[in-house]
Design a protein around this motif. Structure first.
Motif, PDB file in Angstrom:
ATOM      1  N   ASP A  83      77.827 -11.653 -62.362  1.00 33.66           N
ATOM      2  CA  ASP A  83      78.865 -12.531 -61.636  1.00 33.66           C
ATOM      3  C   ASP A  83      80.153 -12.006 -62.200  1.00 33.66           C
ATOM      4  O   ASP A  83      80.199 -10.976 -63.316  1.00 33.66           O
ATOM      5  N   ARG A  84      81.492 -11.954 -61.674  1.00 32.43           N
ATOM      6  CA  ARG A  84      82.779 -11.771 -61.665  1.00 32.43           C
ATOM      7  C   ARG A  84      83.305 -13.000 -62.167  1.00 32.43           C
ATOM      8  O   ARG A  84      83.611 -13.950 -61.560  1.00 32.43           O
ATOM      9  N   GLN A  85      83.904 -13.111 -63.331  1.00 30.14           N
ATOM     10  CA  GLN A  85      84.841 -14.056 -63.782  1.00 30.14           C
ATOM     11  C   GLN A  85      86.124 -13.591 -64.316  1.00 30.14           C
ATOM     12  O   GLN A  85      86.245 -12.463 -64.865  1.00 30.14           O
ATOM     13  N   PRO A  86      87.219 -14.300 -64.111  1.00 29.00           N
ATOM     14  CA  PRO A  86      88.336 -14.079 -64.753  1.00 29.00           C
ATOM     15  C   PRO A  86      88.513 -13.913 -66.169  1.00 29.00           C
ATOM     16  O   PRO A  86      87.880 -14.667 -66.787  1.00 29.00           O
ATOM     17  N   ASN A  87      88.980 -12.941 -66.878  1.00 30.35           N
ATOM     18  CA  ASN A  87      89.155 -12.812 -68.090  1.00 30.35           C
ATOM     19  C   ASN A  87      89.878 -14.030 -68.865  1.00 30.35           C
ATOM     20  O   ASN A  87      91.097 -14.145 -68.440  1.00 30.35           O
ATOM     21  N   PRO A  88      89.380 -14.874 -69.655  1.00 34.12           N
ATOM     22  CA  PRO A  88      90.102 -15.862 -69.992  1.00 34.12           C
ATOM     23  C   PRO A  88      91.317 -15.635 -71.052  1.00 34.12           C
ATOM     24  O   PRO A  88      92.009 -16.589 -71.051  1.00 34.12           O
ATOM     25  N   GLY A  89      91.135 -14.509 -71.640  1.00 31.51           N
ATOM     26  CA  GLY A  89      92.482 -14.103 -72.350  1.00 31.51           C
ATOM     27  C   GLY A  89      93.508 -13.559 -71.467  1.00 31.51           C
ATOM     28  O   GLY A  89      94.756 -14.086 -71.878  1.00 31.51           O
ATOM     29  N   THR A  90      93.356 -12.919 -70.306  1.00 34.98           N
ATOM     30  CA  THR A  90      94.702 -12.494 -69.608  1.00 34.98           C
ATOM     31  C   THR A  90      94.821 -13.044 -68.199  1.00 34.98           C
ATOM     32  O   THR A  90      95.536 -13.349 -67.584  1.00 34.98           O
ATOM     33  N   ARG A  91      93.649 -13.575 -67.587  1.00 32.35           N
ATOM     34  CA  ARG A  91      93.397 -14.201 -66.237  1.00 32.35           C
ATOM     35  C   ARG A  91      93.795 -13.197 -65.258  1.00 32.35           C
ATOM     36  O   ARG A  91      93.835 -13.561 -63.995  1.00 32.35           O
ATOM     37  N   ARG A  92      94.272 -11.961 -65.473  1.00 29.64           N
ATOM     38  CA  ARG A  92      94.558 -10.919 -64.563  1.00 29.64           C
ATOM     39  C   ARG A  92      93.627 -10.011 -64.426  1.00 29.64           C
ATOM     40  O   ARG A  92      93.351  -9.506 -63.286  1.00 29.64           O
ATOM     41  N   GLU A  93      92.596  -9.961 -65.454  1.00 28.98           N
ATOM     42  CA  GLU A  93      91.418  -9.214 -65.252  1.00 28.98           C
ATOM     43  C   GLU A  93      90.270  -9.676 -64.879  1.00 28.98           C
ATOM     44  O   GLU A  93      90.082 -11.070 -65.251  1.00 28.98           O
ATOM     45  N   VAL A  94      89.149  -8.991 -64.477  1.00 32.52           N
ATOM     46  CA  VAL A  94      87.862  -9.754 -64.075  1.00 32.52           C
ATOM     47  C   VAL A  94      86.909  -9.199 -65.286  1.00 32.52           C
ATOM     48  O   VAL A  94      86.912  -7.987 -65.735  1.00 32.52           O
ATOM     49  N   VAL A  95      86.054 -10.083 -65.558  1.00 35.04           N
ATOM     50  CA  VAL A  95      85.010  -9.706 -66.732  1.00 35.04           C
ATOM     51  C   VAL A  95      83.718  -9.843 -65.846  1.00 35.04           C
ATOM     52  O   VAL A  95      83.464 -10.904 -65.004  1.00 35.04           O
ATOM     53  N   ILE A  96      82.828  -8.750 -66.349  1.00 35.18           N
ATOM     54  CA  ILE A  96      81.501  -8.966 -65.631  1.00 35.18           C
ATOM     55  C   ILE A  96      80.472  -9.287 -66.538  1.00 35.18           C
ATOM     56  O   ILE A  96      80.661  -8.861 -67.598  1.00 35.18           O
ATOM     57  N   GLY A  97      79.540 -10.287 -66.083  1.00 35.51           N
ATOM     58  CA  GLY A  97      78.616 -10.655 -67.147  1.00 35.51           C
ATOM     59  C   GLY A  97      77.307 -10.954 -66.340  1.00 35.51           C
ATOM     60  O   GLY A  97      77.267 -11.080 -64.994  1.00 35.51           O
ATOM     61  N   LEU A  98      76.097 -11.203 -67.033  1.00 30.66           N
ATOM     62  CA  LEU A  98      74.856 -11.593 -66.478  1.00 30.66           C
ATOM     63  C   LEU A  98      74.837 -12.738 -65.991  1.00 30.66           C
ATOM     64  O   LEU A  98      75.311 -13.770 -66.860  1.00 30.66           O
ATOM     65  N   THR A  99      74.020 -13.217 -65.080  1.00 30.54           N
ATOM     66  CA  THR A  99      73.596 -14.489 -64.710  1.00 30.54           C
ATOM     67  C   THR A  99      72.431 -14.779 -65.213  1.00 30.54           C
ATOM     68  O   THR A  99      71.697 -13.823 -65.736  1.00 30.54           O
ATOM     69  N   PRO A 100      71.823 -16.053 -65.279  1.00 32.29           N
ATOM     70  CA  PRO A 100      70.556 -16.425 -65.605  1.00 32.29           C
ATOM     71  C   PRO A 100      69.502 -15.368 -64.943  1.00 32.29           C
ATOM     72  O   PRO A 100      68.336 -14.960 -65.715  1.00 32.29           O
ATOM     73  N   VAL A 101      69.586 -15.052 -63.891  1.00 27.03           N
ATOM     74  CA  VAL A 101      68.612 -14.392 -63.159  1.00 27.03           C
ATOM     75  C   VAL A 101      68.537 -13.069 -63.664  1.00 27.03           C
ATOM     76  O   VAL A 101      67.572 -12.268 -64.008  1.00 27.03           O
ATOM     77  N   GLY A 102      69.897 -12.417 -63.985  1.00 27.06           N
ATOM     78  CA  GLY A 102      69.978 -10.966 -64.377  1.00 27.06           C
ATOM     79  C   GLY A 102      69.348 -10.989 -66.046  1.00 27.06           C
ATOM     80  O   GLY A 102      68.769  -9.863 -66.177  1.00 27.06           O
ATOM     81  N   ARG A 103      69.635 -11.799 -66.521  1.00 28.48           N
ATOM     82  CA  ARG A 103      69.032 -11.989 -67.758  1.00 28.48           C
ATOM     83  C   ARG A 103      67.441 -12.074 -67.782  1.00 28.48           C
ATOM     84  O   ARG A 103      66.866 -11.352 -68.519  1.00 28.48           O
ATOM     85  N   GLN A 104      67.038 -12.754 -66.834  1.00 30.67           N
ATOM     86  CA  GLN A 104      65.404 -12.943 -66.854  1.00 30.67           C
ATOM     87  C   GLN A 104      64.900 -11.591 -66.254  1.00 30.67           C
ATOM     88  O   GLN A 104      63.702 -11.137 -66.781  1.00 30.67           O
ATOM     89  N   VAL A 105      65.703 -10.912 -65.344  1.00 28.46           N
ATOM     90  CA  VAL A 105      65.172  -9.453 -65.035  1.00 28.46           C
ATOM     91  C   VAL A 105      65.161  -8.513 -66.205  1.00 28.46           C
ATOM     92  O   VAL A 105      64.134  -7.902 -66.372  1.00 28.46           O
TER      93      VAL A 105
END
Length: 158
Positions: A83-105
């Protein structure tokens, strides 16, 4: 040395979970794992081992240009693995992270990979197994892989 222990201890084989998978994700994971490509697995493993990051950081670690990383991420978002989430530090950038499905894969692929390697190692003469462990560790270090005992998302190793 025990073949399963060799397969489990190799830094080339990303650490497995303790087996506590969410039952509702198993069907999704099985369906997706049959269609995921090596190019799709690489970003999942990077995100699992290093934690959420900006797209440019992911592109650098995969040694691809940012537009290729964007396409990879878009395909993985479409199947709910990242998933893509706003960077909590800047809110201008996007951070990419695993979802539970991705982690299980990632866990499922890792578990199968370890089992296959354990089978191969079991067929090797015991006298050559120690050399294999040393070679796998050297290969992982040369490739910049995190040690097997580093928790996901811990970047202190590099």
């Amino acid at each position: 040395m025990n073949p399963t222990a060799i397969a489990a201890s190799s830094p080339l084989l990303y650490p497995s979970t303790n087996g506590a998978a969410l039952s509702d994700l198993r069907g999704i994971r099985a369906a997706v794992e049959d269609t995921i490509t090596l190019a799709g697995v690489r970003p999942l493993v990077v995100l699992d081992s290093r934690g959420p990051m900006k797209l440019i950081g992911l592109a650098e670690l995969l040694a691809v240009n940012p537009s290729a990383a964007t396409r990879m991420v878009a395909r993985l978002v479409a199947v709910d693995m990242v998933d893509r989430q706003p960077n909590p530090g800047t809110r201008r950038e996007v951070v990419i992270g695993l979802t539970p499905v991705g982690r299980q894969v990632v866990r499922g692929i890792t578990e199968r990979r370890r089992a296959e390697i354990a089978d191969i190692v079991a067929r090797m003469p015991e006298s050559t197994r120690c050399g294999l462990v040393e070679a796998l560790i050297a290969c992982a270090e040369a490739g910049g892989e995190p040690p097997a005992d580093v928790p996901p998302g811990d970047t202190a190793w590099f």
